[in-house]
Design a protein around this motif. Structure first.
Motif, short mmCIF file in Angstrom:
data_model
loop_
_atom_site.label_atom_id
_atom_site.label_comp_id
_atom_site.label_asym_id
_atom_site.label_seq_id
_atom_site.Cartn_x
_atom_site.Cartn_y
_atom_site.Cartn_z
N LYS A 175 0.84 -1.32 -0.03
CA LYS A 175 -0.07 -0.10 0.06
C LYS A 175 0.81 1.16 -0.04
O LYS A 175 0.56 2.27 -0.78
N ALA A 179 0.97 4.01 -3.07
CA ALA A 179 1.08 5.51 -2.93
C ALA A 179 1.99 6.23 -3.42
O ALA A 179 1.93 7.25 -3.96
N SER A 218 -8.49 -5.74 -2.31
CA SER A 218 -7.52 -4.85 -1.75
C SER A 218 -6.76 -3.92 -2.41
O SER A 218 -6.34 -2.53 -2.21
N ALA A 221 -9.55 -1.10 -3.28
CA ALA A 221 -9.73 -0.34 -2.08
C ALA A 221 -8.79 0.82 -2.05
O ALA A 221 -8.88 2.04 -1.49
N LYS A 222 -7.42 0.35 -2.13
CA LYS A 222 -6.29 1.14 -1.99
C LYS A 222 -6.30 2.43 -3.12
O LYS A 222 -5.94 3.71 -2.72
N GLN A 224 -8.99 3.55 -4.45
CA GLN A 224 -9.93 4.59 -4.34
C GLN A 224 -9.64 5.45 -3.16
O GLN A 224 -9.65 6.91 -3.23
N ASP A 225 -8.73 4.96 -2.03
CA ASP A 225 -8.15 5.75 -1.18
C ASP A 225 -7.14 6.84 -1.54
O ASP A 225 -7.25 7.94 -1.08
N LEU A 226 -6.68 6.31 -2.57
CA LEU A 226 -5.57 7.31 -3.08
C LEU A 226 -6.14 8.41 -4.01
O LEU A 226 -5.37 9.33 -4.87
#
Length: 263
Positions: A175, A179, A218, A221-222, A224-226
Motif C-alpha cells: 500500500k 501510494a 485490496s 480499495a487502496k 480509491q483511497d488514493l
C-alpha cells in the motif's frame, strides 16, 4: 521454515535478466507453463492504448525489468517515455536493446504480434520505442520518491506491470508502494496496472522468487483511497494452474484508473 521474501537486494544479486527474457518473452505466448499469460497482457495493453484515448507528453513505467513490451502499444501516443528498474542488469539489458547492440535480446516476435493486432510496421515500432525512450532509471518503489535522487515531473501516464507484488513483502509495504507510484501520476492522469492475483512464487531457471499474494478487492480499495477512479478492471484466470510448475498465479489483472484532477 518459511523462505524469506526475495526483496530488491536479492534481485540485484541473483536475478538473471537474460534467462528471464529467454524463458518468458521469447514468444508472444510467454512461458509454456503459464498458458498465454503474456498474450493476455499484450492484448490488454493494445486495447488500452491503440485507440488513442490515453495520450500525452510523458509516460513512465515503474519496474520495467529488462523488458520493453509494456510500451509497444503506448509508444504511438506519448512523446517521452521513461523506463526503470531496481537491478543494474535489467537496466543494462534495456539499454543494449535501445542501442541495438549486437547480441541484444530479440523482441521481434513480440513486436510482430502487437503489430499484427494494430496493423503497424514492426520496424517502425522498434524505431519509435528507441526514439521515444529518453531515460532508463534506477527505481525502488519502497522509497517515497521511487527515483531518488532524481525527481520526475508527474506524468500523463504511469504503467506498472508485474512489479509491485514482486517488490513488497506484505500488504502494508504494498500500500505504501502504491501510494509512492500514485505521486508519479499528474492530476487527471492515468495509471495502468498489470499484475498477478494470489501468486506466492515464480521461478527463473532454478531460482525461486517471492510474490505477495494480492486480492482484487485490496487493490481496488487502496486506489480509491488514493483518489483514483477505476475505469476498467479485467481478470484473466490461469487456464490450467495444476500444470503450472513455474509459478502459482491464480489470475492476471489489468486495470485502468484515472487520478482525481484535484491537486
Amino acid at each position: 521454515m518459511e523462505a524469506s521474501f526475495t526483496e530488491g537486494e536479492f534481485y540485484q544479486e541473483h536475478f538473471d535478466s537474460r534467462a528471464y527474457m529467454d524463458n518468458f518473452y521469447s514468444s508472444p505466448e510467454g512461458h509454456s507453463g503459464e498458458k498465454n499469460l503474456l498474450s493476455y497482457i499484450l492484448d490488454s495493453l493494445s486495447k488500452t492504448f491503440s485507440a488513442g484515448r490515453y495520450k500525452g507528453q510523458t509516460l513512465v513505467e515503474v519496474g520495467s525489468g529488462p523488458t520493453i513490451h509494456s510500451v509497444l502499444s503506448a509508444c504511438e501516443h506519448f512523446q517521452e517515455i521513461v523506463l526503470s528498474d531496481f537491478t543494474d542488469d535489467s537496466r543494462r539489458e534495456v539499454e543494449k536493446w535501445l542501442r541495438n547492440e549486437e547480441g541484444c535480446f530479440s523482441w521481434r516476435p513480440v513486436i510482430q504480434y502487437v503489430c499484427d493486432m494494430e496493423k503497424r510496421s514492426p520496424s517502425e515500432v522498434e524505431a519509435k520505442v528507441r526514439q521515444r525512450v529518453k531515460q532508463v532509471l534506477k527505481c525502488d518503489v519502497r522509497l517515497e520518491n521511487p527515483f531518488h535522487p532524481q525527481t520526475l515531473k508527474p506524468a500523463d501516464c504511469v504503467i506498472t506491470c508485474l512489479c509491485l507484488e514482486a517488490a513488497c513483502r506484505d500488504m502494508l509495504e504494498y500500500k505504501k508502494a502504491l501510494a509512492h507510484v500514485a505521486t508519479l501520476v499528474r492530476p487527471a492522469g492515468v495509471l495502468v496496472m498489470v499484475g498477478v492475483l494470489d501468486e506466492s512464487f515464480y521461478y527463473v531457471n532454478q531460482t525461486r522468487f517471492s510474490c505477495l499474494q494480492l486480492s482484487k478487492e485490496s487493490i481496488e480499495a487502496k486506489l480509491q483511497d488514493l483518489g483514483f477512479t477505476i475505469q476498467e478492471l479485467n481478470i484473466f484466470p490461469s487456464p490450467r494452474p495444476e500444470y503450472n510448475v513455474i509459478s502459482d498465479y491464480k489470475a492476471v489483472f489489468h486495470l485502468i484508473a484515472l487520478k482525481s484532477d484535484k491537486k
